[in-house]
Design a protein around this motif. Sequence first.
Motif, PDB file in Angstrom:
ATOM      1  N   GLY A  81     -11.000   6.324 -19.646  1.00  0.00           N
ATOM      2  CA  GLY A  81     -10.451   5.000 -19.912  1.00  0.00           C
ATOM      3  C   GLY A  81      -9.009   4.836 -19.501  1.00  0.00           C
ATOM      4  N   GLN A  82      -8.633   5.446 -18.402  1.00  0.00           N
ATOM      5  CA  GLN A  82      -7.242   5.347 -17.964  1.00  0.00           C
ATOM      6  C   GLN A  82      -7.192   4.993 -16.482  1.00  0.00           C
ATOM      7  OE1 GLN A  82      -6.417   9.445 -19.061  1.00  0.00           O
ATOM      8  NE2 GLN A  82      -6.103   9.992 -16.913  1.00  0.00           N
ATOM      9  N   PHE A  83      -5.992   4.675 -16.020  1.00  0.00           N
ATOM     10  CA  PHE A  83      -5.803   4.341 -14.624  1.00  0.00           C
ATOM     11  C   PHE A  83      -5.996   5.580 -13.755  1.00  0.00           C
ATOM     12  CE2 PHE A  83      -3.990   0.768 -16.705  1.00  0.00           C
ATOM     13  CZ  PHE A  83      -4.034  -0.283 -15.805  1.00  0.00           C
ATOM     14  N   SER A  84      -6.320   5.380 -12.478  1.00  0.00           N
ATOM     15  CA  SER A  84      -6.574   6.510 -11.592  1.00  0.00           C
ATOM     16  C   SER A  84      -6.268   6.113 -10.146  1.00  0.00           C
ATOM     17  CB  SER A  84      -8.029   6.955 -11.697  1.00  0.00           C
ATOM     18  OG  SER A  84      -8.886   5.913 -11.252  1.00  0.00           O
ATOM     19  N   THR A  85      -6.252   7.131  -9.292  1.00  0.00           N
ATOM     20  CA  THR A  85      -6.147   6.934  -7.850  1.00  0.00           C
ATOM     21  C   THR A  85      -7.331   7.627  -7.196  1.00  0.00           C
ATOM     22  OG1 THR A  85      -3.734   6.744  -7.797  1.00  0.00           O
ATOM     23  CG2 THR A  85      -4.815   7.474  -5.773  1.00  0.00           C
ATOM     24  N   LEU A  86      -8.031   6.897  -6.314  1.00  0.00           N
ATOM     25  CA  LEU A  86      -9.138   7.466  -5.558  1.00  0.00           C
ATOM     26  C   LEU A  86      -8.750   7.531  -4.085  1.00  0.00           C
ATOM     27  CD1 LEU A  86     -12.217   5.507  -7.033  1.00  0.00           C
ATOM     28  CD2 LEU A  86     -11.134   7.591  -7.902  1.00  0.00           C
ATOM     29  N   LEU A  87      -8.996   8.674  -3.475  1.00  0.00           N
ATOM     30  CA  LEU A  87      -8.825   8.838  -2.032  1.00  0.00           C
ATOM     31  C   LEU A  87     -10.226   8.902  -1.434  1.00  0.00           C
ATOM     32  CD1 LEU A  87      -6.042  11.607  -1.983  1.00  0.00           C
ATOM     33  CD2 LEU A  87      -5.756   9.126  -2.125  1.00  0.00           C
ATOM     34  N   VAL A  88     -10.549   7.972  -0.554  1.00  0.00           N
ATOM     35  CA  VAL A  88     -11.921   7.892  -0.041  1.00  0.00           C
ATOM     36  C   VAL A  88     -11.905   7.714   1.466  1.00  0.00           C
ATOM     37  CG1 VAL A  88     -12.716   6.890  -2.224  1.00  0.00           C
ATOM     38  CG2 VAL A  88     -12.112   5.392  -0.306  1.00  0.00           C
ATOM     39  N   VAL A  89     -13.049   8.004   2.099  1.00  0.00           N
ATOM     40  CA  VAL A  89     -13.176   7.809   3.544  1.00  0.00           C
ATOM     41  C   VAL A  89     -14.337   6.871   3.835  1.00  0.00           C
ATOM     42  CG1 VAL A  89     -12.203  10.063   4.111  1.00  0.00           C
ATOM     43  CG2 VAL A  89     -14.681   9.823   3.824  1.00  0.00           C
ATOM     44  N   ALA A  90     -14.260   6.176   4.949  1.00  0.00           N
ATOM     45  CA  ALA A  90     -15.384   5.362   5.417  1.00  0.00           C
ATOM     46  C   ALA A  90     -16.507   6.283   5.892  1.00  0.00           C
ATOM     47  CB  ALA A  90     -14.926   4.434   6.540  1.00  0.00           C
ATOM     48  N   ASN A  91     -17.694   5.708   6.008  1.00  0.00           N
ATOM     49  CA  ASN A  91     -18.867   6.513   6.362  1.00  0.00           C
ATOM     50  C   ASN A  91     -18.680   7.287   7.662  1.00  0.00           C
ATOM     51  OD1 ASN A  91     -20.049   5.535   4.069  1.00  0.00           O
ATOM     52  ND2 ASN A  91     -21.333   4.019   5.110  1.00  0.00           N
ATOM     53  N   ASN A  92     -17.991   6.696   8.621  1.00  0.00           N
ATOM     54  CA  ASN A  92     -17.787   7.372   9.906  1.00  0.00           C
ATOM     55  C   ASN A  92     -16.984   8.656   9.783  1.00  0.00           C
ATOM     56  OD1 ASN A  92     -19.223   5.399  11.245  1.00  0.00           O
ATOM     57  ND2 ASN A  92     -17.400   4.230  11.837  1.00  0.00           N
ATOM     58  N   ASP A  93     -16.166   8.756   8.734  1.00  0.00           N
ATOM     59  CA  ASP A  93     -15.313   9.930   8.544  1.00  0.00           C
ATOM     60  C   ASP A  93     -15.830  10.861   7.442  1.00  0.00           C
ATOM     61  OD1 ASP A  93     -13.361   9.106  10.472  1.00  0.00           O
ATOM     62  OD2 ASP A  93     -12.682   7.593   9.020  1.00  0.00           O
ATOM     63  N   ILE A 151       1.729   7.039   6.391  1.00  0.00           N
ATOM     64  CA  ILE A 151       1.796   7.837   5.163  1.00  0.00           C
ATOM     65  C   ILE A 151       0.562   8.727   5.131  1.00  0.00           C
ATOM     66  CG2 ILE A 151       1.917   7.831   2.649  1.00  0.00           C
ATOM     67  CD1 ILE A 151       3.269   5.144   2.747  1.00  0.00           C
ATOM     68  N   MET A 152       0.776  10.003   4.827  1.00  0.00           N
ATOM     69  CA  MET A 152      -0.304  10.984   4.852  1.00  0.00           C
ATOM     70  C   MET A 152      -0.495  11.611   3.475  1.00  0.00           C
ATOM     71  SD  MET A 152      -1.190  11.505   8.245  1.00  0.00           S
ATOM     72  CE  MET A 152      -1.700  13.214   8.429  1.00  0.00           C
ATOM     73  N   PHE A 153      -1.754  11.830   3.110  1.00  0.00           N
ATOM     74  CA  PHE A 153      -2.103  12.700   1.992  1.00  0.00           C
ATOM     75  C   PHE A 153      -2.638  13.999   2.613  1.00  0.00           C
ATOM     76  CE2 PHE A 153      -2.670   8.494  -0.010  1.00  0.00           C
ATOM     77  CZ  PHE A 153      -1.902   8.662  -1.158  1.00  0.00           C
ATOM     78  N   ASN A 154      -1.882  15.083   2.526  1.00  0.00           N
ATOM     79  CA  ASN A 154      -2.239  16.322   3.226  1.00  0.00           C
ATOM     80  C   ASN A 154      -2.496  16.040   4.694  1.00  0.00           C
ATOM     81  OD1 ASN A 154      -1.853  17.765   0.901  1.00  0.00           O
ATOM     82  ND2 ASN A 154      -3.922  18.581   0.767  1.00  0.00           N
ATOM     83  N   ASN A 155      -3.752  16.195   5.101  1.00  0.00           N
ATOM     84  CA  ASN A 155      -4.125  16.045   6.506  1.00  0.00           C
ATOM     85  C   ASN A 155      -4.546  14.630   6.889  1.00  0.00           C
ATOM     86  OD1 ASN A 155      -6.340  16.980   4.662  1.00  0.00           O
ATOM     87  ND2 ASN A 155      -7.588  16.204   6.358  1.00  0.00           N
ATOM     88  N   ALA A 156      -4.623  13.699   5.928  1.00  0.00           N
ATOM     89  CA  ALA A 156      -5.271  12.402   6.145  1.00  0.00           C
ATOM     90  C   ALA A 156      -4.280  11.243   6.064  1.00  0.00           C
ATOM     91  CB  ALA A 156      -6.373  12.201   5.111  1.00  0.00           C
ATOM     92  N   TYR A 168      -5.725   2.511  -8.047  1.00  0.00           N
ATOM     93  CA  TYR A 168      -5.600   2.311  -6.610  1.00  0.00           C
ATOM     94  C   TYR A 168      -6.685   3.084  -5.880  1.00  0.00           C
ATOM     95  CZ  TYR A 168      -1.094   0.009  -7.065  1.00  0.00           C
ATOM     96  OH  TYR A 168      -0.098  -0.887  -7.375  1.00  0.00           O
ATOM     97  N   ILE A 169      -7.155   2.485  -4.785  1.00  0.00           N
ATOM     98  CA  ILE A 169      -8.046   3.172  -3.861  1.00  0.00           C
ATOM     99  C   ILE A 169      -7.345   3.218  -2.505  1.00  0.00           C
ATOM    100  CG2 ILE A 169     -10.264   3.127  -2.663  1.00  0.00           C
ATOM    101  CD1 ILE A 169     -11.401   1.571  -5.032  1.00  0.00           C
ATOM    102  N   TYR A 170      -7.242   4.428  -1.951  1.00  0.00           N
ATOM    103  CA  TYR A 170      -6.687   4.604  -0.612  1.00  0.00           C
ATOM    104  C   TYR A 170      -7.824   5.036   0.305  1.00  0.00           C
ATOM    105  CZ  TYR A 170      -1.963   4.443  -2.600  1.00  0.00           C
ATOM    106  OH  TYR A 170      -0.803   4.047  -3.234  1.00  0.00           O
ATOM    107  N   ILE A 171      -8.136   4.203   1.308  1.00  0.00           N
ATOM    108  CA  ILE A 171      -9.087   4.614   2.330  1.00  0.00           C
ATOM    109  C   ILE A 171      -8.292   5.396   3.358  1.00  0.00           C
ATOM    110  CG2 ILE A 171     -10.654   3.860   4.130  1.00  0.00           C
ATOM    111  CD1 ILE A 171     -10.053   1.663   1.122  1.00  0.00           C
ATOM    112  N   ILE A 172      -8.696   6.657   3.594  1.00  0.00           N
ATOM    113  CA  ILE A 172      -7.922   7.567   4.433  1.00  0.00           C
ATOM    114  C   ILE A 172      -8.741   8.001   5.650  1.00  0.00           C
ATOM    115  CG2 ILE A 172      -6.399   8.354   2.601  1.00  0.00           C
ATOM    116  CD1 ILE A 172      -8.224  10.705   2.117  1.00  0.00           C
ATOM    117  N   SER A 173      -8.087   8.619   6.595  1.00  0.00           N
ATOM    118  CA  SER A 173      -8.703   8.921   7.890  1.00  0.00           C
ATOM    119  C   SER A 173      -9.625  10.123   7.869  1.00  0.00           C
ATOM    120  CB  SER A 173      -7.608   9.156   8.937  1.00  0.00           C
ATOM    121  OG  SER A 173      -6.823  10.287   8.579  1.00  0.00           O
ATOM    122  N   ASP A 174      -9.496  10.984   6.864  1.00  0.00           N
ATOM    123  CA  ASP A 174     -10.295  12.202   6.818  1.00  0.00           C
ATOM    124  C   ASP A 174     -10.400  12.645   5.375  1.00  0.00           C
ATOM    125  OD1 ASP A 174     -11.744  14.368   7.575  1.00  0.00           O
ATOM    126  OD2 ASP A 174     -10.151  15.363   8.718  1.00  0.00           O
TER     127      ASP A 174
END
Length: 572
Positions: A81-93, A151-156, A168-174
């Motif tokens: 029940g708290q706020f969060s951050t999701l790092l996600v990729v599109a299907n192609n990645d 802006i990068m999260f590690n490699n993405a 927040y949701i961040y759609i990332i490259s990898d």
Amino acid sequence: MKTNIISRLSTALLVASIALVSCSELEDNDHYSNTDSQINNKELKIVNQTSDQYMHSREDLSQMNQLFEAQGIYKELQEKGQFSTLLVVANNDFKQPSTDSIKFITRSHISDISISPANLKDGTRLMMWHGKYVDVSIDSLGHEGNIVDHIMFNNAAIKEVVKTTNGYIYIISDMIKTPTSLRDYIESLPDDYSIFRDMILASGGKVFDRTNSKAIGVNNEGNTVYDTVWIYTNEFFDNVKFDMNSESLTATMLLFSNDVINDAMNDAHERLGKWQLERSDSLIKDWLLKTSFFSKKYTGEEIQTTEENELKSIYNTVWRTDLQQVDANNPIALSNGIVYNVKKLRFPLGVLVYRLKDYFHHYEYCTAEQKDEYFKGTNLTFKNCSTEVVAWTPWAGVWPMHENRVLQYDKPSGLNDSEGFQLDFTPVKKDADGNITPYLIPPGTYRMGMGFTQAVTFSALTITVFANGTEIAKVSRKVGGNTDYHYDRGSTLPRCFPEGYDASYVREMGGNSKASYYDTDGGKIFDEIIIPDVNGDNSGVKIVIRISSNDWEGQTFIRLHHWCLRPIENTK
């Protein structure tokens, strides 16, 4: 059976995380809309949906959505029940994790911290559910307020940013690639690094943590099978509060292959042979271990420079960046540190030679010819060698017995005080059979101490040192009258004890109350004295210590106790 490592967040980090969430809500200056979505600017989308609702609504995020569903992420978010951050990729990645890594990889994409783009700073570290951090890096355009691809999260790299009603949701490259931890990296080192690897692993162990290990079944023998959690213990690192398992650690490690270590050891043995000295391999390698770890992440430029730069390890030993050769261009990034391969290692003089200390009373073991060669006196008459303080130890059974035995010269009968005296002394050593040989002093920079006796005072005793017949140092000192130069009581010099000796600890353990008077370097003669490489091949050189005075100052004798050369900390 999986092996996990416990990572615990400190209270300070938890408080900082809460503060970070609060700040992000205050700094974004965006708002919720009654419509499904609203573009606040070209790189931030704001939706009136929860994070899991939004994930379900995006067909191009379906594979990541299914992974979160299967791993119970949404259910766990709801329970928290708290706020969060999701790092996600599109299907192609998207890349489907393997069965044995699916939990770890999935949880590397979720954080309990809701962090907005406004709070992403270069060097920010975001703790994820798998117990490790992702590092935020920002390029020059990112610092100007651009988000996508800057802006990068590690490699993405970030491709989209969505603010939901609960985070927040961040759609990332990898998909996030999590570097291994320092401890895991060391354990996985190949046999080419076995000497260094095994030295580290031999200094500690691991303990099964039953409290945090979950029972997952029973084997054929009826024993409970656990999803095992290990607690790693290592007194060597624990003593300096350096936890290789902690994801809050920001460390630098120097990595040594077997070839590099063996080459350095061979060089050390060759140098010691030239100097006719010995040194335990275990003590040399102990320095290597103590010098390999730093509690700061250094850049390639900092770890390797041609300037005389010193880095202090977790054990406060000195790493000379101008002396050693490191592969600074190919660092190995870990989840809690960085590793640099060492290409060439040279053990400093202070590692091979702790100190050189010996006694004037070796005169009594010399042949007549050796006395004439090594103890050349002018206006001096040999009296005797006598023990003024019988052998003693500050801690019986632990530290060896040590006596204060002196060489005494008398003023010749009928000599005027103003005629003075001079002794040209060549430092000599005595072997187990009583044989006398001169020291071959290794080239390098030293501190020099000496001991006389408190009973006789000379206000201006001149000490001159010669190497290969050339004067290299000269000073005038007042000796006698106080304890500064009394035998080897060493009243003022720092780092003046035998190797491994700690006077305070000896007293605490019930040792002698005069533990600080035990076998010290003596009184200061030179803060620094450079012994030159006179032969140009790093071989040792015989030196002469001239002790002289222009006036006997009313004294009738002089008593000489010892000399001592200790390499300074940063000498090559």
